[in-house]
Design a protein around this motif. Structure first.
Motif, PDB file in Angstrom:
ATOM      1  N   ASP A 188      12.229  24.444 -18.546  1.00 45.60           N
ATOM      2  CA  ASP A 188      12.110  25.379 -17.423  1.00 45.60           C
ATOM      3  C   ASP A 188      12.630  26.770 -17.773  1.00 45.60           C
ATOM      4  O   ASP A 188      12.204  27.759 -17.186  1.00 45.60           O
ATOM      5  CB  ASP A 188      12.887  24.849 -16.209  1.00 45.60           C
ATOM      6  CG  ASP A 188      12.239  23.613 -15.614  1.00 45.60           C
ATOM      7  OD1 ASP A 188      11.030  23.434 -15.817  1.00 45.60           O
ATOM      8  OD2 ASP A 188      12.939  22.825 -14.952  1.00 45.60           O
ATOM      9  N   THR A 189      13.579  26.819 -18.704  1.00 46.26           N
ATOM     10  CA  THR A 189      14.173  28.103 -19.049  1.00 46.26           C
ATOM     11  C   THR A 189      14.802  28.037 -20.426  1.00 46.26           C
ATOM     12  O   THR A 189      15.174  26.956 -20.902  1.00 46.26           O
ATOM     13  CB  THR A 189      15.247  28.509 -18.002  1.00 46.26           C
ATOM     14  OG1 THR A 189      15.713  29.833 -18.287  1.00 46.26           O
ATOM     15  CG2 THR A 189      16.425  27.548 -18.036  1.00 46.26           C
ATOM     16  N   ASN A 235      16.148  33.065 -14.124  1.00 45.11           N
ATOM     17  CA  ASN A 235      15.601  31.871 -13.468  1.00 45.11           C
ATOM     18  C   ASN A 235      14.308  32.202 -12.737  1.00 45.11           C
ATOM     19  O   ASN A 235      13.302  31.499 -12.872  1.00 45.11           O
ATOM     20  CB  ASN A 235      16.605  31.292 -12.466  1.00 45.11           C
ATOM     21  CG  ASN A 235      17.855  30.751 -13.121  1.00 45.11           C
ATOM     22  OD1 ASN A 235      18.620  31.494 -13.715  1.00 45.11           O
ATOM     23  ND2 ASN A 235      18.085  29.453 -13.009  1.00 45.11           N
ATOM     24  N   GLU A 236      14.352  33.263 -11.949  1.00 47.15           N
ATOM     25  CA  GLU A 236      13.168  33.658 -11.183  1.00 47.15           C
ATOM     26  C   GLU A 236      12.036  34.091 -12.109  1.00 47.15           C
ATOM     27  O   GLU A 236      10.866  33.742 -11.886  1.00 47.15           O
ATOM     28  CB  GLU A 236      13.538  34.802 -10.228  1.00 47.15           C
ATOM     29  CG  GLU A 236      12.449  35.182  -9.241  1.00 47.15           C
ATOM     30  CD  GLU A 236      11.383  36.097  -9.830  1.00 47.15           C
ATOM     31  OE1 GLU A 236      10.226  36.044  -9.346  1.00 47.15           O
ATOM     32  OE2 GLU A 236      11.698  36.871 -10.767  1.00 47.15           O
ATOM     33  N   ASN A 249      11.440  33.195 -15.278  1.00 48.96           N
ATOM     34  CA  ASN A 249      10.849  32.041 -15.957  1.00 48.96           C
ATOM     35  C   ASN A 249      10.001  31.210 -14.996  1.00 48.96           C
ATOM     36  O   ASN A 249       8.976  30.652 -15.389  1.00 48.96           O
ATOM     37  CB  ASN A 249      11.945  31.183 -16.589  1.00 48.96           C
ATOM     38  CG  ASN A 249      12.464  31.772 -17.883  1.00 48.96           C
ATOM     39  OD1 ASN A 249      11.696  32.091 -18.777  1.00 48.96           O
ATOM     40  ND2 ASN A 249      13.770  31.931 -17.987  1.00 48.96           N
ATOM     41  N   SER A 250      10.444  31.110 -13.750  1.00 47.42           N
ATOM     42  CA  SER A 250       9.649  30.399 -12.753  1.00 47.42           C
ATOM     43  C   SER A 250       8.302  31.088 -12.556  1.00 47.42           C
ATOM     44  O   SER A 250       7.252  30.422 -12.451  1.00 47.42           O
ATOM     45  CB  SER A 250      10.410  30.346 -11.424  1.00 47.42           C
ATOM     46  OG  SER A 250       9.621  29.779 -10.407  1.00 47.42           O
ATOM     47  N   ARG A 251       8.314  32.414 -12.532  1.00 46.40           N
ATOM     48  CA  ARG A 251       7.072  33.174 -12.358  1.00 46.40           C
ATOM     49  C   ARG A 251       6.138  32.985 -13.564  1.00 46.40           C
ATOM     50  O   ARG A 251       4.919  32.868 -13.420  1.00 46.40           O
ATOM     51  CB  ARG A 251       7.403  34.655 -12.164  1.00 46.40           C
ATOM     52  CG  ARG A 251       6.309  35.407 -11.444  1.00 46.40           C
ATOM     53  CD  ARG A 251       6.634  36.857 -11.168  1.00 46.40           C
ATOM     54  NE  ARG A 251       8.037  37.186 -11.182  1.00 46.40           N
ATOM     55  CZ  ARG A 251       8.514  38.308 -11.741  1.00 46.40           C
ATOM     56  NH1 ARG A 251       7.703  39.146 -12.360  1.00 46.40           N
ATOM     57  NH2 ARG A 251       9.799  38.582 -11.689  1.00 46.40           N
ATOM     58  N   ARG A 274       5.938  30.350 -15.421  1.00 47.01           N
ATOM     59  CA  ARG A 274       5.334  29.019 -15.302  1.00 47.01           C
ATOM     60  C   ARG A 274       4.247  29.002 -14.229  1.00 47.01           C
ATOM     61  O   ARG A 274       3.219  28.332 -14.378  1.00 47.01           O
ATOM     62  CB  ARG A 274       6.407  27.972 -14.979  1.00 47.01           C
ATOM     63  CG  ARG A 274       7.474  27.832 -16.057  1.00 47.01           C
ATOM     64  CD  ARG A 274       8.286  26.556 -15.864  1.00 47.01           C
ATOM     65  NE  ARG A 274       8.843  26.419 -14.537  1.00 47.01           N
ATOM     66  CZ  ARG A 274      10.005  26.933 -14.142  1.00 47.01           C
ATOM     67  NH1 ARG A 274      10.744  27.630 -14.992  1.00 47.01           N
ATOM     68  NH2 ARG A 274      10.443  26.760 -12.909  1.00 47.01           N
ATOM     69  N   LYS A 275       4.466  29.737 -13.139  1.00 45.41           N
ATOM     70  CA  LYS A 275       3.470  29.774 -12.064  1.00 45.41           C
ATOM     71  C   LYS A 275       2.158  30.395 -12.540  1.00 45.41           C
ATOM     72  O   LYS A 275       1.085  30.060 -12.016  1.00 45.41           O
ATOM     73  CB  LYS A 275       4.016  30.572 -10.880  1.00 45.41           C
ATOM     74  CG  LYS A 275       5.082  29.841 -10.082  1.00 45.41           C
ATOM     75  CD  LYS A 275       5.626  30.709  -8.971  1.00 45.41           C
ATOM     76  CE  LYS A 275       6.716  29.996  -8.191  1.00 45.41           C
ATOM     77  NZ  LYS A 275       7.314  30.870  -7.143  1.00 45.41           N
ATOM     78  N   ASP A 283      13.039  32.052  -4.509  1.00 41.84           N
ATOM     79  CA  ASP A 283      12.084  31.176  -5.188  1.00 41.84           C
ATOM     80  C   ASP A 283      12.750  29.835  -5.456  1.00 41.84           C
ATOM     81  O   ASP A 283      13.476  29.677  -6.432  1.00 41.84           O
ATOM     82  CB  ASP A 283      11.612  31.813  -6.497  1.00 41.84           C
ATOM     83  CG  ASP A 283      10.615  30.937  -7.249  1.00 41.84           C
ATOM     84  OD1 ASP A 283      10.199  29.900  -6.695  1.00 41.84           O
ATOM     85  OD2 ASP A 283      10.253  31.288  -8.385  1.00 41.84           O
ATOM     86  N   ASN A 339      11.570  27.167  -6.510  1.00 38.87           N
ATOM     87  CA  ASN A 339      11.107  26.514  -7.735  1.00 38.87           C
ATOM     88  C   ASN A 339      11.877  26.982  -8.969  1.00 38.87           C
ATOM     89  O   ASN A 339      11.752  26.386 -10.033  1.00 38.87           O
ATOM     90  CB  ASN A 339       9.612  26.778  -7.946  1.00 38.87           C
ATOM     91  CG  ASN A 339       8.749  26.101  -6.904  1.00 38.87           C
ATOM     92  OD1 ASN A 339       9.038  24.984  -6.481  1.00 38.87           O
ATOM     93  ND2 ASN A 339       7.698  26.772  -6.472  1.00 38.87           N
ATOM     94  N   SER A 340      12.659  28.042  -8.821  1.00 39.68           N
ATOM     95  CA  SER A 340      13.393  28.579  -9.962  1.00 39.68           C
ATOM     96  C   SER A 340      14.720  27.858 -10.193  1.00 39.68           C
ATOM     97  O   SER A 340      15.413  28.134 -11.170  1.00 39.68           O
ATOM     98  CB  SER A 340      13.658  30.079  -9.768  1.00 39.68           C
ATOM     99  OG  SER A 340      14.529  30.305  -8.666  1.00 39.68           O
TER     100      SER A 340
END
Length: 329
Positions: A162-163, A190-191, A193-195, A197-198, A240, A242-243
């Motif tokens: 995830d990160t 965190n945010e 890396n979440s973006r 992945r999205k 977010d 998901n982050s």
């Protein structure tokens, strides 16, 4: 603007103890120095950080010092990205030094896999000095019971995650997903890396990509750092969800339960017995984790580690609750 292959972005703020070693480790990479645009983005240091960078810049023309009026790391990253046209961007931390092939391996992975949005490696965590507190803080960062089981802390195999810390990004990905959020003083990675992945990109961890990261020197510094990190998790719940993962919320649940039982126990004393059991179970787990750590690192830490575990878990959990309540960034 000169064309380089890689932009190395290093945010700084009063890093005189570490910045020289950090930059020297970049200069000595196996990746060609002449192909790196090294950007130190400083948030207004009042120590000798800027002086040290200027001196290194005299030796190496591709070291540049940029100003970061916003001071925080997300803004520093965006400033670095906008001041370079290199097709690959690597965000490094001044608090670390990097193995010789760090940049070479990052670029190899990104150039070979179009679906990789971020590539990074693992931490070799060291103490800043030989004091018991500094060494205990380093151990705290190495064991799963301390600060969770993130792969970059304890991972030993290549995997999608995830990160990753101090990641490497293709510029085309940055242009697609946008820069880091400048309203997040912490938790911006965190945010971000979440973006990534999205947008359908993968985040890859290679254990051959290694940096040596220096843990905080004192318990007070660790507690302060963990409170701020926990607070950022509380904020990210509204930015977010998901982050963040379940492991990020465990300390907050623990603190919430303890506080609730303390308050309710003031009226119904039987709840204090439940609190005693929970605290007892916690310290049994902490002591078992301490014994495992001491078997590997030495038994002189047997007295300090349980206390350190408890303090950082409570500060992180309390920070998460405050971030959730205030919702401020």
């Amino acid at each position: 603007m000169k064309e380089y292959k890689v932009a190395i972005i290093i945010p700084t703020l009063n890093e005189e103890r570490f910045i020289a070693k950090c930059i020297e480790s970049v200069i000595n990479q196996s990746f060609p120095l002449e192909e790196m645009d090294i950007l130190v983005v400083d948030g207004g240091s009042i120590d000798k950080t800027r002086e040290i960078v200027f001196e290194l810049g005299r030796r190496c023309a591709n070291i540049r010092l940029l100003d970061n009026p916003g001071r925080i790391q997300s803004i520093a990253f965006n400033i670095g990205v906008h001041n370079s046209i290199a097709p690959y961007v690597i965000r490094l931390d001044a608090h670390a030094i990097y193995d010789k092939r760090y940049i070479e391996l990052c670029v190899q992975h990104l150039s070979a896999h179009a679906d990789y949005g971020n590539v990074g490696g693992v931490w070799n965590i060291q103490s800043q000095n030989s004091s018991c507190q500094a060494e205990a803080n380093a151990i705290l960062n190495k064991v799963p019971f301390g600060i969770g089981g993130a792969a970059f802390r304890v991972g030993t195999k290549a995997q999608f995650v995830d990160t990753v810390p101090f990641g490497a990004f293709p510029r085309r990905v940055l242009e697609k997903v946008g820069g880091m959020r400048e309203d997040l003083p912490r938790g911006e990675d965190n945010e971000f890396n979440s973006r990534i992945r999205k947008f359908g990109y993968k985040i890859y961890l290679d254990p051959n990509i290694v940096c040596t990261y220096y843990a905080r020197a004192t318990i007070k510094e660790s507690v302060r750092q963990m409170y701020a990190n926990g607070k950022s998790i509380g904020v990210l719940l509204f930015v977010d969800r998901n982050s963040i993962g379940v492991r990020h919320l465990v300390p907050a649940v623990f603190v919430l339960v303890v506080v609730a039982l303390l308050l309710v126990g003031g009226v119904y004393h039987s709840f204090w017995y439940m609190l005693t059991v929970i605290i007892g179970f916690y310290f049994v787990a902490a002591f078992v984790a301490t014994l495992i750590a001491c078997h590997k690192y030495g038994y002189k830490y047997i007295g300090i580690l349980p206390i350190l575990f408890f303090m950082v878990h409570c500060s992180y959990g309390w920070g998460t609750m405050i971030g959730t309540i205030r919702k401020n960034k």
